[in-house]
Design an enzyme around this catalytic site. Structure first.
Site, PDB file in Angstrom:
ATOM      1  N   LYS A   1     -15.576  -0.464   2.514  1.00 26.92           N
ATOM      2  CA  LYS A   1     -15.238   0.890   2.961  1.00 26.92           C
ATOM      3  C   LYS A   1     -16.352   1.839   2.519  1.00 26.92           C
ATOM      4  O   LYS A   1     -17.125   1.513   1.629  1.00 26.92           O
ATOM      5  CB  LYS A   1     -13.925   1.335   2.333  1.00 26.92           C
ATOM      6  CG  LYS A   1     -12.716   0.611   2.894  1.00 26.92           C
ATOM      7  CD  LYS A   1     -11.485   1.514   2.854  1.00 26.92           C
ATOM      8  CE  LYS A   1     -10.245   0.761   3.301  1.00 26.92           C
ATOM      9  NZ  LYS A   1     -10.201   0.536   4.744  1.00 26.92           N
TER      10      LYS A   1
ATOM     11  N   LYS B   1      -7.399  -7.865  19.139  1.00 24.59           N
ATOM     12  CA  LYS B   1      -8.587  -7.203  19.685  1.00 24.59           C
ATOM     13  C   LYS B   1      -9.152  -8.027  20.841  1.00 24.59           C
ATOM     14  O   LYS B   1      -9.294  -9.248  20.723  1.00 24.59           O
ATOM     15  CB  LYS B   1      -9.655  -7.036  18.590  1.00 24.59           C
ATOM     16  CG  LYS B   1      -9.282  -5.998  17.519  1.00 24.59           C
ATOM     17  CD  LYS B   1     -10.415  -5.791  16.543  1.00 24.59           C
ATOM     18  CE  LYS B   1      -9.982  -4.974  15.339  1.00 24.59           C
ATOM     19  NZ  LYS B   1      -9.769  -3.556  15.586  1.00 24.59           N
TER      20      LYS B   1
ATOM     21  N   ARG C   1      14.512   6.414   6.303  1.00 27.53           N
ATOM     22  CA  ARG C   1      15.441   7.145   5.432  1.00 27.53           C
ATOM     23  C   ARG C   1      15.656   8.585   5.880  1.00 27.53           C
ATOM     24  O   ARG C   1      16.731   9.132   5.703  1.00 27.53           O
ATOM     25  CB  ARG C   1      14.901   7.128   4.006  1.00 27.53           C
ATOM     26  CG  ARG C   1      15.518   5.998   3.199  1.00 27.53           C
ATOM     27  CD  ARG C   1      15.341   6.239   1.739  1.00 27.53           C
ATOM     28  NE  ARG C   1      13.953   6.565   1.474  1.00 27.53           N
ATOM     29  CZ  ARG C   1      13.227   6.050   0.481  1.00 27.53           C
ATOM     30  NH1 ARG C   1      13.779   5.196  -0.341  1.00 27.53           N
ATOM     31  NH2 ARG C   1      11.981   6.385   0.290  1.00 27.53           N
TER      32      ARG C   1
ATOM     33  N   ASP D   1      -1.448 -10.013  12.601  1.00 25.10           N
ATOM     34  CA  ASP D   1      -2.769  -9.628  12.101  1.00 25.10           C
ATOM     35  C   ASP D   1      -3.435  -8.934  13.275  1.00 25.10           C
ATOM     36  O   ASP D   1      -3.776  -9.588  14.272  1.00 25.10           O
ATOM     37  CB  ASP D   1      -3.567 -10.863  11.681  1.00 25.10           C
ATOM     38  CG  ASP D   1      -4.898 -10.480  11.062  1.00 25.10           C
ATOM     39  OD1 ASP D   1      -5.620  -9.649  11.658  1.00 25.10           O
ATOM     40  OD2 ASP D   1      -5.224 -10.990   9.978  1.00 25.10           O
ATOM     41  N   HIS D   2      -3.619  -7.630  13.164  1.00 31.66           N
ATOM     42  CA  HIS D   2      -4.020  -6.911  14.384  1.00 31.66           C
ATOM     43  C   HIS D   2      -5.418  -7.286  14.868  1.00 31.66           C
ATOM     44  O   HIS D   2      -5.763  -7.036  16.005  1.00 31.66           O
ATOM     45  CB  HIS D   2      -3.851  -5.390  14.226  1.00 31.66           C
ATOM     46  CG  HIS D   2      -4.957  -4.721  13.470  1.00 31.66           C
ATOM     47  ND1 HIS D   2      -4.995  -4.664  12.103  1.00 31.66           N
ATOM     48  CD2 HIS D   2      -6.059  -4.062  13.889  1.00 31.66           C
ATOM     49  CE1 HIS D   2      -6.087  -3.999  11.727  1.00 31.66           C
ATOM     50  NE2 HIS D   2      -6.750  -3.619  12.791  1.00 31.66           N
TER      51      HIS D   2
ATOM     52  N   HIS E   1      -7.915 -10.446   8.006  1.00 33.26           N
ATOM     53  CA  HIS E   1      -8.796 -10.222   9.159  1.00 33.26           C
ATOM     54  C   HIS E   1     -10.069 -11.082   9.138  1.00 33.26           C
ATOM     55  O   HIS E   1     -10.408 -11.714  10.137  1.00 33.26           O
ATOM     56  CB  HIS E   1      -9.200  -8.747   9.238  1.00 33.26           C
ATOM     57  CG  HIS E   1      -8.047  -7.791   9.187  1.00 33.26           C
ATOM     58  ND1 HIS E   1      -6.827  -8.069   9.768  1.00 33.26           N
ATOM     59  CD2 HIS E   1      -7.913  -6.554   8.643  1.00 33.26           C
ATOM     60  CE1 HIS E   1      -6.014  -7.046   9.570  1.00 33.26           C
ATOM     61  NE2 HIS E   1      -6.641  -6.114   8.893  1.00 33.26           N
TER      62      HIS E   1
HETATM   63  C1  BG6 Z   1      -6.172  -2.614   8.113  1.00 37.93           C
HETATM   64  C2  BG6 Z   1      -6.568  -2.287   6.704  1.00 37.93           C
HETATM   65  O1  BG6 Z   1      -5.457  -3.811   8.163  1.00 37.93           O
HETATM   66  O2  BG6 Z   1      -7.337  -2.716   8.908  1.00 37.93           O
HETATM   67  C3  BG6 Z   1      -7.368  -1.009   6.656  1.00 37.93           C
HETATM   68  O3  BG6 Z   1      -5.400  -2.152   5.898  1.00 37.93           O
HETATM   69  C4  BG6 Z   1      -8.559  -1.091   7.597  1.00 37.93           C
HETATM   70  O4  BG6 Z   1      -7.821  -0.730   5.336  1.00 37.93           O
HETATM   71  C5  BG6 Z   1      -8.103  -1.535   8.978  1.00 37.93           C
HETATM   72  O5  BG6 Z   1      -9.153   0.188   7.662  1.00 37.93           O
HETATM   73  C6  BG6 Z   1      -9.306  -1.799   9.867  1.00 37.93           C
HETATM   74  O6  BG6 Z   1      -8.857  -2.025  11.175  1.00 37.93           O
HETATM   75  P1  BG6 Z   1      -9.784  -1.687  12.421  1.00 37.93           P
HETATM   76  O7  BG6 Z   1      -8.979  -2.139  13.589  1.00 37.93           O
HETATM   77  O8  BG6 Z   1     -10.039  -0.213  12.379  1.00 37.93           O
HETATM   78  O9  BG6 Z   1     -11.043  -2.468  12.208  1.00 37.93           O
END
Ligand code: BG6
Length: 433
Positions: free
Chosen positions: A329, A181, A43, A176-177, A239
C-alpha cells in the site's frame, strides 16, 4: 425461480460500494434473475425507505455514469430491510418470518451474503442454522463468505467445521474478488483457449514470473482491521495466491467448479513451504512511512504494509522457476500486473556492442489499470547494422472493446446465485492457502 439475496452487514462499506451497485447494474443489464429481491440486515434501526434513500445516493456515486434514475427506482422497489443483531438468535427468527412474508408460497433460491466483520461469520452461520434458514425444502440456500477466512490454518479449519455443521460444502461460496476480474479470467482464456503459449509455459522457456499488486491507497480508515491483518493476510493469502494458482495450474478437463478447483489446489500443494533460513533469503517485509501515525495503528506497530515472497513450485512444470509475489500500500503508482520473463536465447549471435539492448522476452499481463497484454520482443533497428531494440505487441481491452469493464462483484454475485462455484474457493483450498 425467484431469488432473495440477504446481505448481513447492510450498513457497511462493502454493501454500499460494491454489492448494491453490482446487483443494480446486473438488473439494469437484464442479467439478474427475474423476481430477485434484496434484504439488508444490520443493527441500525432503518426503515426500508431510509435504507433505499441512502443507497440511492451511494449507488449513484459508485455506479457512476451508468446510473439511470428510472431503472434504479424499479430496482429499489425490491430492496427491503430488516434490523437485526448477529448475536441474537431471535433476530434470525424474525428474519425468517420476514423472508416467508416476502416470498409467500413461491419456492425461492436464497443467497446469504456475509458482509460483516469476519469475527461474526461463525455466529451468523450458527444462527442461520438455528433459525432453520439453511433448510432447503423450499428452495436452494447458499452462503457467501468474504475473506479473510480465518487468520491461520487452525482458525480456517474451525470456521470450515462450524460452517459445515449448518451448510454442506456445495452451499458454501468463499469469495475472492480477484477471481471476478475480467483480466484474471482472461488468463485462463489466454492459456487454455490458445495453443501457442502452452509449449512455452514451463521451466524450459520461462526464467521467472513476477506477480505485482501495487496500490496507491494507504490504510485509510481501515486500521482497526488492517493493523491485525497486514499485507500478508490482506492480499497474499488470497488475491496473490489466486493469481499464482491461475498462472501455474494445469488445464482442467472441463471448466467446471470441481475440475478447476482440483487443479488450483495441486499448485498450492506443490509450493515449497518456507522454513528457517528461507525467510531471510526469500522474503522482504516493509512498512510505509507514516503508517504508524494513521488513526487506529499502534505507535510501535510491526505490521507489514509491503511484502515480497519468492515461491518455489515443486513440480515438473515449474521446478527452478521462481514466482515472485509482491504487494504494498501507499506505493508510487497503482498497478497490478504479471510479468512472465522468458529465458535468453542460448547463444546471442548478434553483437553490436553496447549499442544493442538484449532485453529478454516478456509477456506482461496487465490486470489493472490499462487492462491488456503486451509481448516484448527483440527487433532490428533499420539501417543500423545489426543493432537491436525491444518492440512490443500491445493488446488493450479499452481499444478492442467498447463499454466499461464490469466490477468483479457482478460476475461473482451472479455465479453464486446461479450455483456456479468455479470462481470460489473450496474448503481444502483455503486451508492449504
Ligand atoms: C481487498 C483488500 O481485498 O482488496 C484491500 O482488503 C485492497 O486492502 C483491495 O485495497 C484491492 O482490491 P482491488 O480490486 O482494488 O485491487
Amino acid at each position: 425461480m425467484a431469488h432473495t439475496v440477504v446481505i448481513f452487514g447492510a450498513s457497511g462499506d462493502l454493501t454500499s460500494r460494491k454489492l448494491i451497485p453490482a446487483l443494480y447494474l446486473l438488473y439494469q443489464k437484464n442479467r439478474l434473475p427475474k423476481d430477485t429481491r434484496i434484504v439488508g440486515v444490520a443493527r441500525t434501526k432503518y426503515s426500508a425507505e431510509a435504507w433505499r434513500e441512502e443507497l440511492t445516493a451511494t449507488t449513484q456515486k459508485f455506479a457512476g455514469k451508468e446510473f439511470d434514475a428510472a431503472k434504479w427506482q424499479a430496482f429499489a422497489a425490491n430492496v427491503f430491510y430488516q434490523p437485526g443483531d448477529i448475536d441474537k438468535v431471535e433476530d434470525f427468527q424474525a428474519l425468517a418470518k420476514k423472508l416467508t412474508e416476502l416470498e409467500g408460497d413461491q419456492p425461492t433460491t436464497r443467497l446469504y451474503y456475509l458482509a460483516t466483520a469476519p469475527s461474526l461469520y461463525a455466529m451468523a452461520i450458527a444462527h442461520l442454522g438455528a433459525a432453520g434458514l439453511a433448510d432447503e425444502s423450499r428452495g436452494v440456500r447458499r452462503v457467501v463468505i468474504e475473506k479473510p477466512f480465518g487468520t491461520d490454518l487452525k482458525t480456517a479449519q474451525e470456521l470450515n467445521k462450524s460452517t459445515h455443521q449448518v451448510f454442506s460444502e456445495k452451499q458454501v461460496y468463499r469469495i475472492d474478488h480477484y477471481l471476478g476480474k475480467e483480466t484474471v479470467q482472461n488468463i485462463l482464456v489466454l492459456r487454455f483457449a490458445n495453443s501457442i503459449f502452452e509449449p512455452l509455459w514451463n521451466r524450459r522457456y520461462i526464467d521467472h514470473v513476477q506477480i505485482t499488486v501495487a496500490e496507491e491507497v494507504d490504510v485509510g480508515r481501515r486500521a482497526g482491521y488492517y493493523d491485525h491483518a497486514g499485507v500478508l493476510r490482506d492480499m497474499f493469502q488470497n488475491h496473490l495466491l489466486q493469481l499464482a494458482m491461475i498462472m501455474a495450474m494445469e488445464c482442467p478437463n472441463r471448466f467446471s467448479a470441481e475440475f478447476v478447483r482440483d487443479e488450483k489446489l495441486k499448485v498450492l500443494r506443490a509450493i515449497k513451504p518456507l522454513a528457517g533460513a528461507d525467510f531471510a533469503r526469500d522474503t522482504i517485509r516493509g512498512q510505509y512511512e507514516g503508517y504508524r501515525e494513521a488513526e487506529g495503528v499502534a505507535p510501535d506497530s510491526q505490521t507489514a504494509t509491503f511484502a515480497v515472497l519468492k515461491l518455489h513450485i515443486e513440480n515438473w512444470r515449474w521446478q527452478g522457476v521462481p514466482f515472485y509475489l509482491r504487494s504494498g500500500k501507499a506505493m508510487s503508482c497503482r498497478t497490478s500486473q504479471i510479468v512472465i520473463q522468458f529465458r535468453p536465447p542460448p547463444v546471442m549471435v548478434f553483437s553490436e556492442g553496447n549499442r544493442s539492448q538484449h532485453e529478454p522476452n516478456k509477456l506482461v499481463i496487465q490486470i489493472q489499470p490499462d487492462e491488456g497484454i503486451q509481448l516484448h520482443f527483440q527487433t532490428k533497428v533499420p539501417d543500423a547494422g545489426m543493432r537491436l531494440t525491444t518492440a512490443d505487441l500491445d493488446f488493450r481491452f479499452a481499444r478492442e472493446f467498447t463499454g466499461t469493464m464490469p466490477d468483479s462483484y457482478q460476475r461473482l454475485l451472479l455465479d453464486a446465485m446461479n450455483g456456479d462455484a468455479s470462481l470460489f474457493a473450496r474448503s481444502d483450498e483455503v486451508e492449504t492457502a
